[in-house]
Scaffold this active site. Structure first.
Site, mmCIF file in Angstrom:
data_model
loop_
_atom_site.group_PDB
_atom_site.id
_atom_site.type_symbol
_atom_site.label_atom_id
_atom_site.label_comp_id
_atom_site.label_asym_id
_atom_site.label_seq_id
_atom_site.Cartn_x
_atom_site.Cartn_y
_atom_site.Cartn_z
ATOM 1 N N MET A 153 0.843 -1.200 0.000
ATOM 2 C CA MET A 153 0.000 0.000 0.000
ATOM 3 C C MET A 153 0.879 1.251 0.000
ATOM 4 O O MET A 153 0.729 2.153 0.815
ATOM 5 C CB MET A 153 -0.934 -0.060 1.211
ATOM 6 C CG MET A 153 -2.187 0.781 1.144
ATOM 7 S SD MET A 153 -3.011 0.827 -0.430
ATOM 8 C CE MET A 153 -4.570 0.022 -0.092
ATOM 9 N N GLY A 154 1.815 1.297 -0.939
ATOM 10 C CA GLY A 154 2.621 2.514 -1.136
ATOM 11 C C GLY A 154 1.849 3.463 -2.043
ATOM 12 O O GLY A 154 0.621 3.400 -2.146
ATOM 13 N N ARG A 155 2.615 4.322 -2.739
ATOM 14 C CA ARG A 155 1.961 5.339 -3.585
ATOM 15 C C ARG A 155 1.074 4.698 -4.638
ATOM 16 O O ARG A 155 -0.065 5.106 -4.854
ATOM 17 C CB ARG A 155 3.030 6.200 -4.273
ATOM 18 C CG ARG A 155 3.787 7.103 -3.337
ATOM 19 C CD ARG A 155 4.934 7.773 -4.072
ATOM 20 N NE ARG A 155 6.016 6.832 -4.256
ATOM 21 C CZ ARG A 155 7.187 6.895 -3.632
ATOM 22 N NH1 ARG A 155 7.433 7.883 -2.814
ATOM 23 N NH2 ARG A 155 8.115 5.991 -3.852
ATOM 24 N N ILE A 156 1.606 3.674 -5.330
ATOM 25 C CA ILE A 156 0.840 3.059 -6.423
ATOM 26 C C ILE A 156 -0.327 2.250 -5.856
ATOM 27 O O ILE A 156 -1.447 2.313 -6.368
ATOM 28 C CB ILE A 156 1.774 2.209 -7.315
ATOM 29 C CG1 ILE A 156 2.752 3.147 -8.048
ATOM 30 C CG2 ILE A 156 0.973 1.374 -8.323
ATOM 31 C CD1 ILE A 156 3.865 2.452 -8.811
ATOM 32 N N ARG A 232 7.109 -6.124 -10.148
ATOM 33 C CA ARG A 232 8.265 -6.740 -10.798
ATOM 34 C C ARG A 232 8.004 -8.236 -10.902
ATOM 35 O O ARG A 232 7.461 -8.862 -9.969
ATOM 36 C CB ARG A 232 9.545 -6.508 -9.985
ATOM 37 C CG ARG A 232 10.109 -5.102 -10.063
ATOM 38 C CD ARG A 232 10.633 -4.757 -11.459
ATOM 39 N NE ARG A 232 11.273 -3.445 -11.507
ATOM 40 C CZ ARG A 232 10.653 -2.291 -11.828
ATOM 41 N NH1 ARG A 232 9.369 -2.303 -12.147
ATOM 42 N NH2 ARG A 232 11.326 -1.153 -11.843
ATOM 43 N N GLU A 261 12.080 -11.440 -18.149
ATOM 44 C CA GLU A 261 11.563 -10.304 -18.889
ATOM 45 C C GLU A 261 12.661 -9.816 -19.830
ATOM 46 O O GLU A 261 13.767 -9.583 -19.336
ATOM 47 C CB GLU A 261 11.166 -9.207 -17.896
ATOM 48 C CG GLU A 261 10.315 -8.135 -18.511
ATOM 49 C CD GLU A 261 9.802 -7.136 -17.464
ATOM 50 O OE1 GLU A 261 9.191 -7.567 -16.475
ATOM 51 O OE2 GLU A 261 10.061 -5.944 -17.647
ATOM 52 N N HIS A 280 5.582 -4.666 -19.908
ATOM 53 C CA HIS A 280 6.087 -3.692 -18.931
ATOM 54 C C HIS A 280 5.789 -2.253 -19.378
ATOM 55 O O HIS A 280 6.693 -1.454 -19.603
ATOM 56 C CB HIS A 280 7.597 -3.896 -18.699
ATOM 57 C CG HIS A 280 8.055 -3.312 -17.383
ATOM 58 N ND1 HIS A 280 9.105 -3.821 -16.653
ATOM 59 C CD2 HIS A 280 7.612 -2.242 -16.655
ATOM 60 C CE1 HIS A 280 9.292 -3.100 -15.555
ATOM 61 N NE2 HIS A 280 8.384 -2.130 -15.538
HETATM 62 C C1 DGY Z 1 9.418 1.888 -12.692
HETATM 63 O O1 DGY Z 1 9.578 3.105 -12.803
HETATM 64 O O2 DGY Z 1 9.993 1.214 -11.847
HETATM 65 C C2 DGY Z 1 8.466 1.252 -13.636
HETATM 66 O O3 DGY Z 1 8.505 -0.130 -13.570
HETATM 67 C C3 DGY Z 1 8.704 1.728 -15.047
HETATM 68 O O4 DGY Z 1 7.508 1.491 -15.739
#
Ligand code: DGY
Length: 334
Positions: A153-156, A232, A261, A280
């Site tokens: 539950m960070g910024r994203i 990731r 990846e 990605h």
């Molecule tokens: C990041 O900035 O770490 C993202 O994965 C790039 O899309």
């Protein structure tokens, strides 16, 4: 003038503030800057504007004893040996915040597409298999009202939760640094996996999160649940995921990131109708990428002006402020 390496193309208008104060060596060819090119061009550089696809380790730092600052154009820094940077006296900057909303949009696009089977439906139409409307054909679960479990539950994660509220979802989450989130309940990972209709991975990759979603964790998810990864690839055990998707022990997956990846075209994940993979592209909107490049340049120019970097990475070398030392060998350890 200090020399700065830039390991991918940055548009001239964004690079300009750096170009006015440094001599720039930029990789502007198709594909990633090869390691051999980095090893050849880093010596003599004081700064480096790096990409997440550059593996930054002691070997690279050793060839560039004058290197003082790395500014990476991404928020994730799992490609950087941050401890080695600290030991070599290298400060690191990155690009948090400016990509948060774009990445949360991607997470939502992926989870909506996966839950409502959009890619499968599009394929059926392209194959000419679209028959007459049938009340019991091509059904899915509901997106609105679903329980979403946000791992990280960070910024994203918080931006994903804001979107989930608009879909009347019940929100549960795990977090490493305790925080109160409106209309959302913190739970342990096992409980989150058991409760959620959609599990979204939004946590940084590090030693504590690598492989955190393996066979045991996937087996706790509902048979109808979806796994979405916008963080990731190595956070999820790929073999375990292939197994769960093949067995049908979870409903499906939608992945912006994978391990390995890029994913080879013959990879088993790509054979599975219940797995959606995109390359990605979490932050790949033009505005977000321009802001990321602008912040990466601002971190570098701030360092070179002996001012605090707007987004310095804790754990890397402290930035010497106001009394900028001449380039030279790194301070002796200890
Ligand atoms: C990041 O900035 O770490 C993202 O994965 C790039 O899309």
């Amino acid at each position: 003038m200090p020399r700065v390496l830039v390991s991918d193309f940055i548009p001239g208008d964004i690079l300009d503030p750096l170009a006015r104060m440094a001599e720039i060596e930029m990789w502007d060819q198709v594909g990633r800057a090869p390691r051999a090119w980095l090893l050849e061009h880093l010596p003599g550089c004081e700064g480096w504007l790096s990409m997440l696809s550059d593996r930054i380790d002691a070997e690279l730092l050793d060839v560039a004893p004058g290197l003082r600052v790395i500014s990476q154009m991404s928020v994730g820094v799992d490609n950087i040996d941050v401890a080695a940077c600290r030991e070599h006296g290298v400060s690191v900057g990155h690009t948090p915040d400016v990509l948060t909303e774009a990445t949360a949009d991607t997470a939502f696009a992926l989870l909506a597409a996966a839950v409502r089977r959009i890619p499968e439906g599009a394929e059926i139409v392209k194959r000419g298999e679209w028959g007459p409307w049938d009340p019991w054909y091509f059904l899915s679960g509901d997106l609105h009202g679903a329980t979403i479990g946000i791992v990280g539950m960070g910024r994203i994660g918080q931006a994903i939760a804001r979107r989930a509220r608009g879909f009347d979802m019940e929100i549960v989450y795990t977090t490493r640094s305790p925080k109160e989130i409106d209309d959302a309940t913190e739970v342990g990972l096992e409980r989150l996996l058991e409760m959620s209709d959609i599990v979204v991975i939004a946590v940084a990759l590090d030693d504590g999160t690598q492989g955190m979603i393996g066979r045991d964790q996937l087996s706790r998810m509902k048979e109808t649940a979806f796994l979405v990864n916008v963080a990731r690839g190595p956070i999820v055990d790929t073999d375990a995921l292939v197994f769960a998707l093949t067995e049908g022990s979870i409903g499906g997956a939608a992945l912006d990131v994978t391990d390995p990846e890029p994913l080879p075209p013959d990879h088993p994940l790509l054979e599975l109708p219940n797995c959606l993979v995109v390359p990605h592209i979490g932050s790949a909107t033009l505005p977000a990428r321009r802001e990321m490049a602008t912040l990466a340049v601002a971190n570098l120019t701030a360092y070179l002006r002996q001012q605090p970097m707007p987004a310095w990475l804790p754990g890397s070398a402290e930035q010497p402020l106001g009394d900028y030392p001449a380039p030279g060998p790194p301070p002796l350890a200890g």
